[in-house]
Write an enzyme that holds these catalytic residues in place. Sequence first.
Site, PDB file in Angstrom:
ATOM      1  N   GLU A  82       0.803  -1.211   0.000  1.00 39.23           N
ATOM      2  CA  GLU A  82       0.000   0.000   0.000  1.00 39.23           C
ATOM      3  C   GLU A  82       0.840   1.268   0.000  1.00 39.23           C
ATOM      4  OE1 GLU A  82      -3.029  -0.353  -0.394  1.00 39.23           O
ATOM      5  OE2 GLU A  82      -3.405  -2.408   0.236  1.00 39.23           O
ATOM      6  N   ASP A 100     -10.054   7.391  -7.404  1.00 37.09           N
ATOM      7  CA  ASP A 100     -10.499   6.032  -7.695  1.00 37.09           C
ATOM      8  C   ASP A 100     -12.011   5.882  -7.526  1.00 37.09           C
ATOM      9  OD1 ASP A 100     -10.716   6.238  -4.959  1.00 37.09           O
ATOM     10  OD2 ASP A 100      -9.768   4.311  -4.529  1.00 37.09           O
ATOM     11  N   THR A 105      -9.279   8.717   0.754  1.00 38.37           N
ATOM     12  CA  THR A 105      -8.691   7.495   1.298  1.00 38.37           C
ATOM     13  C   THR A 105      -7.760   7.903   2.423  1.00 38.37           C
ATOM     14  OG1 THR A 105      -8.787   6.302  -0.806  1.00 38.37           O
ATOM     15  CG2 THR A 105      -7.182   5.533   0.807  1.00 38.37           C
TER      16      THR A 105
END
Length: 299
Positions: A82, A100, A105
């Site tokens: 990640e 996305d 996020t």
Amino acid sequence: MLTLRAKAGVLLVGGVAATALAAGITTAVVSPAQATPAAKHRPRPTASATATATATATTQAAQDLDSAAKKEIAMQLVSSAENSSLDWKAQYGYIEDIDDGRGYTGGIIGFTSGTHDMLELVEQYTADHPVNGLAKYLPALRAVDGTDSHTGLGSGFVTAWTAEAQVVAFQEAQNSERDRVYFDPAVAQATKDGLRALGQFAYYDAMVMHGPGDDAVSFGGIRATALEKARTPAAGGDETAYLNAFLDARKAAMQTEEAHSETGRVDTMQRKFLIEGNLDLDPPLRWTVYEGDPTYEIL
């Protein structure tokens, strides 16, 4: 839900040594090569990313993933995919929109404003700690849930998240929500299926990226697809054959979405450990994630 890599260079990563020492693990990142750009769930960092950290002690063989040592390994493995770093605790304050379709996020496993888990995190944190810098954004988080909208959030929310991430209670809240929604259910299901630590990790990593749902590209659907090809050890099947089927199904699910289309975390991490026969996920572990990235080690 996450994904990333980094350019290679030389960088001492603060925090990894202390984390590894607490779990009895030696960690390092070696053999860097110049990374190439590619679409991933998180954008590439701008800093160099060859990390080295050392500690002494060894891990006990045949532990489940929820043991302290193996859980630390799991967190570092996910972070290498990640964040191109073994220092997973450095990610509490991470937050951005990575385009996305999931809005913001943030945090250690990529809680997102568009997929409900960020809302649940902030709601629970506020229930436990009413006076906090994120509480005032709860109405906006409820309003944008299920969308990629920033309405009512924006730079103020990003600043508040970054600041709150310095608070130990918010770090603990992220840990707790990670365990409740992703880690604990993954390990429980894998244990029921008769899988050892590698299989438990494969379930956890899939659940983090794809979510715990039952549609074709969520964890439940991936597992169902694998079960069409092989039996779990608990049902009398061969563990390696079943994990190969699960990783095949996971890879196919990843390839349905551009943000997840690079499959190194399956191909050159989990599948590598499986080919090596390391079903207990015991150190030493050596892996890469994406082409051009460094080789990571847990010794």
